[in-house]
Design a protein around this motif. Structure first.
Motif, PDB file in Angstrom:
ATOM      1  N   TYR A  46      10.624  47.430  -8.251  1.00 46.31           N
ATOM      2  CA  TYR A  46      11.065  46.565  -9.346  1.00 46.31           C
ATOM      3  C   TYR A  46      12.051  47.288 -10.254  1.00 46.31           C
ATOM      4  N   TYR A  47      11.725  48.482 -10.688  1.00 47.26           N
ATOM      5  CA  TYR A  47      12.607  49.196 -11.617  1.00 47.26           C
ATOM      6  C   TYR A  47      13.926  49.587 -10.959  1.00 47.26           C
ATOM      7  N   LEU A  48      13.899  49.909  -9.660  1.00 45.99           N
ATOM      8  CA  LEU A  48      15.152  50.195  -8.951  1.00 45.99           C
ATOM      9  C   LEU A  48      16.072  48.980  -8.959  1.00 45.99           C
ATOM     10  N   SER A  49      15.495  47.820  -8.683  1.00 45.13           N
ATOM     11  CA  SER A  49      16.310  46.614  -8.580  1.00 45.13           C
ATOM     12  C   SER A  49      16.686  46.046  -9.946  1.00 45.13           C
ATOM     13  N   ARG A  50      15.803  46.200 -10.917  1.00 47.77           N
ATOM     14  CA  ARG A  50      16.033  45.586 -12.228  1.00 47.77           C
ATOM     15  C   ARG A  50      16.935  46.429 -13.125  1.00 47.77           C
ATOM     16  N   HIS A 102       4.929  40.586 -20.789  1.00 48.75           N
ATOM     17  CA  HIS A 102       6.214  40.065 -21.268  1.00 48.75           C
ATOM     18  C   HIS A 102       7.356  40.527 -20.365  1.00 48.75           C
ATOM     19  N   GLU A 103       7.329  41.786 -19.963  1.00 52.70           N
ATOM     20  CA  GLU A 103       8.377  42.349 -19.105  1.00 52.70           C
ATOM     21  C   GLU A 103       8.472  41.598 -17.781  1.00 52.70           C
ATOM     22  N   LEU A 104       7.322  41.312 -17.183  1.00 58.47           N
ATOM     23  CA  LEU A 104       7.298  40.707 -15.857  1.00 58.47           C
ATOM     24  C   LEU A 104       7.215  39.184 -15.884  1.00 58.47           C
ATOM     25  N   GLY A 105       6.921  38.614 -17.052  1.00 58.81           N
ATOM     26  CA  GLY A 105       6.691  37.176 -17.090  1.00 58.81           C
ATOM     27  C   GLY A 105       5.491  36.796 -16.238  1.00 58.81           C
ATOM     28  N   ALA A 183      -3.064  41.589 -10.492  1.00 60.39           N
ATOM     29  CA  ALA A 183      -2.003  40.931 -11.245  1.00 60.39           C
ATOM     30  C   ALA A 183      -0.843  41.887 -11.511  1.00 60.39           C
ATOM     31  N   VAL A 184      -1.151  43.149 -11.801  1.00 61.54           N
ATOM     32  CA  VAL A 184      -0.103  44.144 -12.004  1.00 61.54           C
ATOM     33  C   VAL A 184       0.741  44.283 -10.742  1.00 61.54           C
ATOM     34  N   LYS A 190       6.482  40.232  -7.235  1.00 56.77           N
ATOM     35  CA  LYS A 190       7.189  38.962  -7.405  1.00 56.77           C
ATOM     36  C   LYS A 190       8.592  39.182  -7.965  1.00 56.77           C
ATOM     37  N   ARG A 191       8.684  39.988  -9.023  1.00 53.07           N
ATOM     38  CA  ARG A 191       9.994  40.208  -9.644  1.00 53.07           C
ATOM     39  C   ARG A 191      10.898  41.069  -8.767  1.00 53.07           C
TER      40      ARG A 191
END
Length: 413
Positions: A46-50, A102-105, A183-184, A190-191
């Protein structure tokens, strides 16, 4: 709300959506291959892509998504460690959990309820004062409380006045909490998938192609792929995966077991642990009492639960809260902990130029999901290990610059 749900359920033309896309075909090559589809690997994707714009990423998971240690932990989040590098690292981890939904919605159900670790001896109280001073120096909310303070924070605990396990005081860590482990993982997955990351379940790594000091290809049960960078985040399988790449890690594996009771009405609004009893308790959002403790006393890469550990955990739980004696157990499970000699993780560079390590997490991997993913993504994207990770380098063992966190892990996870 009931009317809106009814209208939603009866609506025509509704198109169901999938949080995680079906497993695609493997591409011939990826900029980054992440080995391990648990929380750490998915967070790094996620952090690589975001934040780094790297979307040609493959996450390889030999089983199902987040089905390893991510699915087998007891959800504790905290930063009350012994050494400054560890406290600062996990403090950043706690701050990421505070903003993660909040970060991930995506609701990760983070509950910052505080952790109370009990002291049953003068020696334990002295060590708690050290941890409290170190924590305050690094900016965490932590303090030593006496027996009266323990009773105020947790009136249900058995103080055992004058007994073998008399409670003399405790270490109160207000920043401690819990989050929903699946959930984490699903929030990050998902993101990451929405950003273009490919998630490959049922894809087992079987070997590597190495040329000189670089990994050139990753071999799997579904084919061979070319890799620009490789990040290993395989939980209890870290030692075995590293050996395939010709890297020997100072890791030993031990089972770690836990269990839950039938649901009860809410009464335990903190995380309660005892190092002397090797037991900790926390009540889940469904009312179950989660009971865990230290690792099994033998090396084994197994997720089999055992009767002796169940008896040991039950004994500790009943010492802390005798009124639980008629409560029924629902489930028991085990994970595989990859433990280093100094009870601290290995993060950063490996002997191979483009192969990065996220390993050696032992019993404390879940709480580092966000910060490990964020900082390892930064490492892979920039080919530079950030300062916050440097104390956890693999070569600290050859330099004899160890981070001894053994006393901070006993039953706190």
């Amino acid at each position: 709300m009931p009317l809106e749900l009814l209208k939603y359920g009866l609506r025509r033309g509704h198109k169901p959506f999938h949080d995680i896309p079906p497993t695609p075909d493997l591409r011939r090559s990826y900029d980054v291959v992440i080995i391990g589809g648990g929380g750490h690997g998915l967070a790094a994707a996620y952090y690589l892509s975001r934040y780094h714009g790297i979307t040609n990423v493959a996450v390889l998971e030999k089983g199902y998504l987040a089905g390893g240690n991510t699915a087998r932990n007891t959800t504790t989040v905290r930063s009350n460690y012994l050494t400054i590098p560890s406290i600062e690292f996990y403090r950043e981890g706690v701050s990421l959990f505070e903003n993660m939904s909040h970060e991930l919605g995506f609701n990760v159900m983070f509950s910052q309820r505080g952790q109370l670790t009990l002291a049953h001896s003068d020696g334990a109280m002295r060590s708690f004062r050290l941890r409290a001073e170190m924590g305050k120096h690094a900016g965490t909310r932590i303090e030593v409380v006496d027996a009266r303070g323990v009773q105020k924070i947790c009136p249900h605990v058995n103080m055992d006045f004058g007994g073998q396990h008399e409670v003399l005081g405790g270490l109160w860590h207000a920043d401690g909490g819990t989050a929903r482990h699946d959930a984490v993982a699903w929030g990050y997955a998902k993101r990451a998938a929405e950003n273009g990351v490919q998630i490959h379940q049922r894809t087992e790594v079987t070997g590597f192609g190495v040329s000189g000091d670089r990994v050139t290809e990753v071999r799997t049960n579904r084919g061979t792929i070319q890799a620009g960078q490789v990040l290993q985040a395989a939980g209890g399988m870290n030692g075995r995966i590293a050996e395939m790449a010709g890297i020997r890690l100072p890791i030993r594996c031990f089972p770690l077991q836990a269990m839950v009771t039938q649901p009860l009405k809410p009464f335990l609004d903190i995380l309660l642990s005892s190092s002397d009893l090797h037991t900790y308790l926390v009540q889940s959002s469904r009312g179950e009492i989660v009971i865990g403790g230290g690792t099994d006393p033998y090396q084994l890469a197994s997720t089999r639960s055992t009767l002796p550990q169940k008896e040991a955990l039950a004994t500790g739980a009943l010492q802390l809260m005798p009124f639980l004696h008629n409560v029924k157990l629902l489930r028991q499970w085990a994970g595989i902990t990859d433990i280093t000699p100094d009870f601290s993780p290995i993060m950063g560079a490996s002997p191979l130029q483009n192969y990065w390590l996220d390993a050696g997490w032992g019993t404390w991997g879940f709480k580092a999901t966000g910060v490990a993913g964020k900082r390892m993504a930064e490492t892979v994207a920039t080919a530079r290990v950030p300062d916050i990770l440097r104390p956890f380098a693999l070569d600290r063992f050859s330099r004899f610059e160890l981070l001894n966190e053994m006393g901070a892990t006993a039953a706190g996870h």
